[in-house]
Design a protein around this motif. Structure first.
Motif, PDB file in Angstrom:
ATOM      1  N   GLY A   1      41.855   6.683  -7.325  1.00 58.89           N
ATOM      2  CA  GLY A   1      42.766   7.370  -6.414  1.00 58.89           C
ATOM      3  C   GLY A   1      43.628   8.404  -7.120  1.00 58.89           C
ATOM      4  O   GLY A   1      44.594   8.911  -6.558  1.00 58.89           O
TER       5      GLY A   1
ATOM      6  N   VAL B   1      36.104  10.686  -5.357  1.00 57.97           N
ATOM      7  CA  VAL B   1      35.131  11.382  -4.489  1.00 57.97           C
ATOM      8  C   VAL B   1      33.979  11.956  -5.302  1.00 57.97           C
ATOM      9  O   VAL B   1      33.052  12.535  -4.737  1.00 57.97           O
ATOM     10  CB  VAL B   1      35.784  12.508  -3.647  1.00 57.97           C
ATOM     11  CG1 VAL B   1      37.033  11.999  -2.946  1.00 57.97           C
ATOM     12  CG2 VAL B   1      36.093  13.732  -4.474  1.00 57.97           C
TER      13      VAL B   1
ATOM     14  N   MET C   1      46.252  16.883  -1.418  1.00 62.14           N
ATOM     15  CA  MET C   1      46.156  16.477  -2.820  1.00 62.14           C
ATOM     16  C   MET C   1      47.482  16.718  -3.543  1.00 62.14           C
ATOM     17  O   MET C   1      47.958  15.858  -4.259  1.00 62.14           O
ATOM     18  CB  MET C   1      45.085  17.355  -3.468  1.00 62.14           C
ATOM     19  CG  MET C   1      43.904  16.749  -4.175  1.00 62.14           C
ATOM     20  SD  MET C   1      43.683  15.054  -4.374  1.00 62.14           S
ATOM     21  CE  MET C   1      44.172  14.837  -6.057  1.00 62.14           C
ATOM     22  N   VAL C   2      48.033  17.916  -3.319  1.00 59.01           N
ATOM     23  CA  VAL C   2      49.312  18.248  -3.966  1.00 59.01           C
ATOM     24  C   VAL C   2      50.391  17.316  -3.446  1.00 59.01           C
ATOM     25  O   VAL C   2      51.143  16.721  -4.208  1.00 59.01           O
ATOM     26  CB  VAL C   2      49.691  19.721  -3.701  1.00 59.01           C
ATOM     27  CG1 VAL C   2      51.079  20.010  -4.226  1.00 59.01           C
ATOM     28  CG2 VAL C   2      48.668  20.645  -4.331  1.00 59.01           C
TER      29      VAL C   2
ATOM     30  N   SER D   1      49.878  13.830  -4.895  1.00 59.24           N
ATOM     31  CA  SER D   1      50.251  13.641  -6.297  1.00 59.24           C
ATOM     32  C   SER D   1      51.765  13.663  -6.479  1.00 59.24           C
ATOM     33  O   SER D   1      52.286  13.113  -7.438  1.00 59.24           O
ATOM     34  CB  SER D   1      49.559  14.672  -7.186  1.00 59.24           C
ATOM     35  OG  SER D   1      49.983  15.960  -6.844  1.00 59.24           O
TER      36      SER D   1
ATOM     37  N   GLU E   1      50.370   7.616  -5.913  1.00 57.84           N
ATOM     38  CA  GLU E   1      48.939   7.461  -5.700  1.00 57.84           C
ATOM     39  C   GLU E   1      48.639   6.990  -4.272  1.00 57.84           C
ATOM     40  O   GLU E   1      49.324   6.109  -3.772  1.00 57.84           O
ATOM     41  CB  GLU E   1      48.480   6.377  -6.679  1.00 57.84           C
ATOM     42  CG  GLU E   1      47.097   6.581  -7.191  1.00 57.84           C
ATOM     43  CD  GLU E   1      46.808   5.514  -8.226  1.00 57.84           C
ATOM     44  OE1 GLU E   1      45.857   4.776  -8.016  1.00 57.84           O
ATOM     45  OE2 GLU E   1      47.570   5.418  -9.218  1.00 57.84           O
ATOM     46  N   PRO E   2      47.618   7.572  -3.629  1.00 57.71           N
ATOM     47  CA  PRO E   2      47.302   7.096  -2.271  1.00 57.71           C
ATOM     48  C   PRO E   2      46.776   5.664  -2.304  1.00 57.71           C
ATOM     49  O   PRO E   2      46.023   5.297  -3.197  1.00 57.71           O
ATOM     50  CB  PRO E   2      46.215   8.065  -1.802  1.00 57.71           C
ATOM     51  CG  PRO E   2      45.635   8.657  -3.047  1.00 57.71           C
ATOM     52  CD  PRO E   2      46.726   8.654  -4.064  1.00 57.71           C
TER      53      PRO E   2
ATOM     54  N   TRP F   1      42.180   5.968   1.097  1.00 58.88           N
ATOM     55  CA  TRP F   1      41.711   7.316   1.360  1.00 58.88           C
ATOM     56  C   TRP F   1      40.245   7.265   1.743  1.00 58.88           C
ATOM     57  O   TRP F   1      39.553   6.285   1.457  1.00 58.88           O
ATOM     58  CB  TRP F   1      41.928   8.240   0.154  1.00 58.88           C
ATOM     59  CG  TRP F   1      41.396   7.710  -1.144  1.00 58.88           C
ATOM     60  CD1 TRP F   1      42.060   6.961  -2.051  1.00 58.88           C
ATOM     61  CD2 TRP F   1      40.077   7.880  -1.663  1.00 58.88           C
ATOM     62  NE1 TRP F   1      41.249   6.647  -3.101  1.00 58.88           N
ATOM     63  CE2 TRP F   1      40.032   7.196  -2.891  1.00 58.88           C
ATOM     64  CE3 TRP F   1      38.940   8.558  -1.200  1.00 58.88           C
ATOM     65  CZ2 TRP F   1      38.880   7.165  -3.669  1.00 58.88           C
ATOM     66  CZ3 TRP F   1      37.803   8.518  -1.978  1.00 58.88           C
ATOM     67  CH2 TRP F   1      37.770   7.824  -3.196  1.00 58.88           C
TER      68      TRP F   1
ATOM     69  N   TRP G   1      36.687   9.883   1.997  1.00 53.96           N
ATOM     70  CA  TRP G   1      36.118  11.179   1.631  1.00 53.96           C
ATOM     71  C   TRP G   1      35.170  11.618   2.741  1.00 53.96           C
ATOM     72  O   TRP G   1      34.168  10.971   3.011  1.00 53.96           O
ATOM     73  CB  TRP G   1      35.396  11.038   0.292  1.00 53.96           C
ATOM     74  CG  TRP G   1      34.572  12.211  -0.136  1.00 53.96           C
ATOM     75  CD1 TRP G   1      33.234  12.211  -0.387  1.00 53.96           C
ATOM     76  CD2 TRP G   1      35.019  13.539  -0.394  1.00 53.96           C
ATOM     77  NE1 TRP G   1      32.832  13.460  -0.791  1.00 53.96           N
ATOM     78  CE2 TRP G   1      33.894  14.290  -0.797  1.00 53.96           C
ATOM     79  CE3 TRP G   1      36.276  14.174  -0.313  1.00 53.96           C
ATOM     80  CZ2 TRP G   1      33.981  15.648  -1.123  1.00 53.96           C
ATOM     81  CZ3 TRP G   1      36.355  15.519  -0.632  1.00 53.96           C
ATOM     82  CH2 TRP G   1      35.229  16.229  -1.038  1.00 53.96           C
TER      83      TRP G   1
END
Lengths: 151, 260
Positions: free
Chosen positions: A22, A68, B1-2, B5, B9-10, B13, B15
């Motif tokens: 992550g 990913v 993403m920005v 961060s 931390e996620p 998630w 994809w």
């Protein structure tokens, strides 16, 4: 639910520890693999210091989630051929295209991508192709001259 | 993403970039469908898209940088809902419909002008995702163009931007249909139909073009910020509109030459 991530970095296969899946590719490269040639500049995709190749395509590693990238091939500055790096270093020295050097790994990765014919929009000038790599030292002219000489 | 961060931390998630249906570009007749995982670089390299949705591709080609366009998607540019998003004015003149699906699997399709509500705000409800866009491509005798003005040549946001779409009658002189959309001069992209309507039924004489550009400038709602003043943006809209309509008309005439 898939939890394992396997990827190749500079030709070596790795399994990403769950604690990094992550996190950003940039963190994985620098903290888990010790590949500190890839630099963090802005962390927002603007400066290009963290540029790496993913399956041969330049991307900002600060904007990629490591999890990913299962099955993908990552190339960092450490994975570029020695012969190319020597030539790149010689030309940068000749044209004065390096000062502090922080942006240089990202620029070297972009230059390697161009040399390998990655760019199929070949009418683009060098200055346009390197639009995503900021340099605060050289004022760009030396860089553009060096990169033009290299291509 | 920005954002992630900066906020730790996620925990969870998913994809979506690997979903096959989302990675497709479909062209049937003049209708273009672009999946949510299609990157800007892929769209720009797709030669047929350049002639079908020229104004969108003009915008896609100037977003961010080489690296960013390899990662960023067209749908991502839409969902960011920036008033100055470079692909957005082009999407307006190409009558984009945004395809949305919710967690239960039911689908809806929303006009782009209704999808974008305010800076950074879309009409997506919790649990909804955008799966793709459907666009109306150019017909014969028709052209579209997007221009923007920035202080730097790269990695910069537009101070003002304009997209135009022009279709000529078969005589190649009289404007049959026109649309205009303005970026970065209002809370969302502005569709200035009244200004575009001034062109319809006439040849593109300089005086008519000036009239259209003046009305576009009058209709916009710019703000003053660190990039430019309200007044400067309004003047830019006038100049950009003149340029962009002329460029779209030149492309339309090109397509006339090609279909002869």
């Amino acid at each position: 639910m898939k939890t394992r991530t396997c990827l190749r970095v500079n030709g070596t296969q790795y399994e990403v520890p769950p604690s990094f899946s992550g996190r950003r590719l940039l963190d994985y490269l620098r903290s888990a693999l010790g590949l500190v040639g890839t630099k963090e500049g802005c962390g927002e995709g603007d400066c290009g210091a963290c540029t790496v190749l993913v399956d041969g395509t330049p991307m900002c590693s600060c904007l990629l989630l490591t999890g990913v990238l299962d099955g993908r091939e990552v190339t960092t500055i450490e994975g570029l051929p020695e012969a190319f790096l020597s030539q790149f270093a010689a030309i940068c020295t000749e044209y004065g295209a390096v000062q502090c050097g922080y942006c240089t790994p990202g620029i070297a990765v972009m230059a390697a991508w161009l040399r390998d014919g990655g760019n199929d929009m070949n009418d683009e000038p060098v200055s346009k192709l390197f639009e995503g790599n900021l340099c605060r030292c050289t004022g760009y002219q030396q860089l553009i001259e060096a990169l033009t000489a290299l291509s | 993403m920005v954002w992630a961060s900066q906020h730790g931390e996620p925990q969870q998630w998913a994809w979506t970039g690997g979903i096959d249906e989302w990675r497709l570009v479909d062209i049937s007749d003049k209708q273009v469908r672009i999946g949510a995982a299609v990157t800007l670089a892929q769209a720009v390299r797709f030669r047929e898209l350049r002639s079908l949705i020229s104004a969108v591709i003009d915008g896609a080609a100037v977003v961010g940088s080489v690296q960013l366009r390899n990662q960023a998607t067209l749908v991502g540019n839409v969902c960011t809902a920036s008033p100055g998003g470079d692909t957005l004015p082009g999407l307006y003149v190409h009558d984009a419909m945004v395809e949305v699906v919710n967690a239960a699997g039911s689908r809806r399709s929303v006009k782009i002008s209704e999808f974008l509500c305010a800076p950074g705000k879309t009409n997506l409800a919790p649990g909804e995702l955008v799966t793709g866009l459907t666009l109306c491509g150019l017909a014969p005798h028709e052209g579209s163009t997007f221009h923007r003005f920035t202080q730097r040549n790269a990695l910069d946001l537009a101070i003002a931007s304009v997209a135009a779409r022009v279709r000529f009658e078969s005589d190649g002189q009289t404007v049959a249909q026109a649309s205009l959309a303005l970026g970065a001069v209002g809370p969302t992209v502005l569709d200035v139909a009244d200004a575009a309507a001034l062109l319809v039924g006439h040849a593109l004489e300089p005086s008519r073009l000036r009239q259209c550009a003046a009305l576009a400038a009058e209709s916009c709602r710019p703000i003053t910020d660190h990039r430019a003043s309200q007044d400067y943006r309004r003047q830019l809209v006038q100049t950009l509109t003149m340029d962009v309509v002329a460029a779209a008309a030149a492309r339309a005439r090109g397509s006339i030459a090609m279909t002869l």
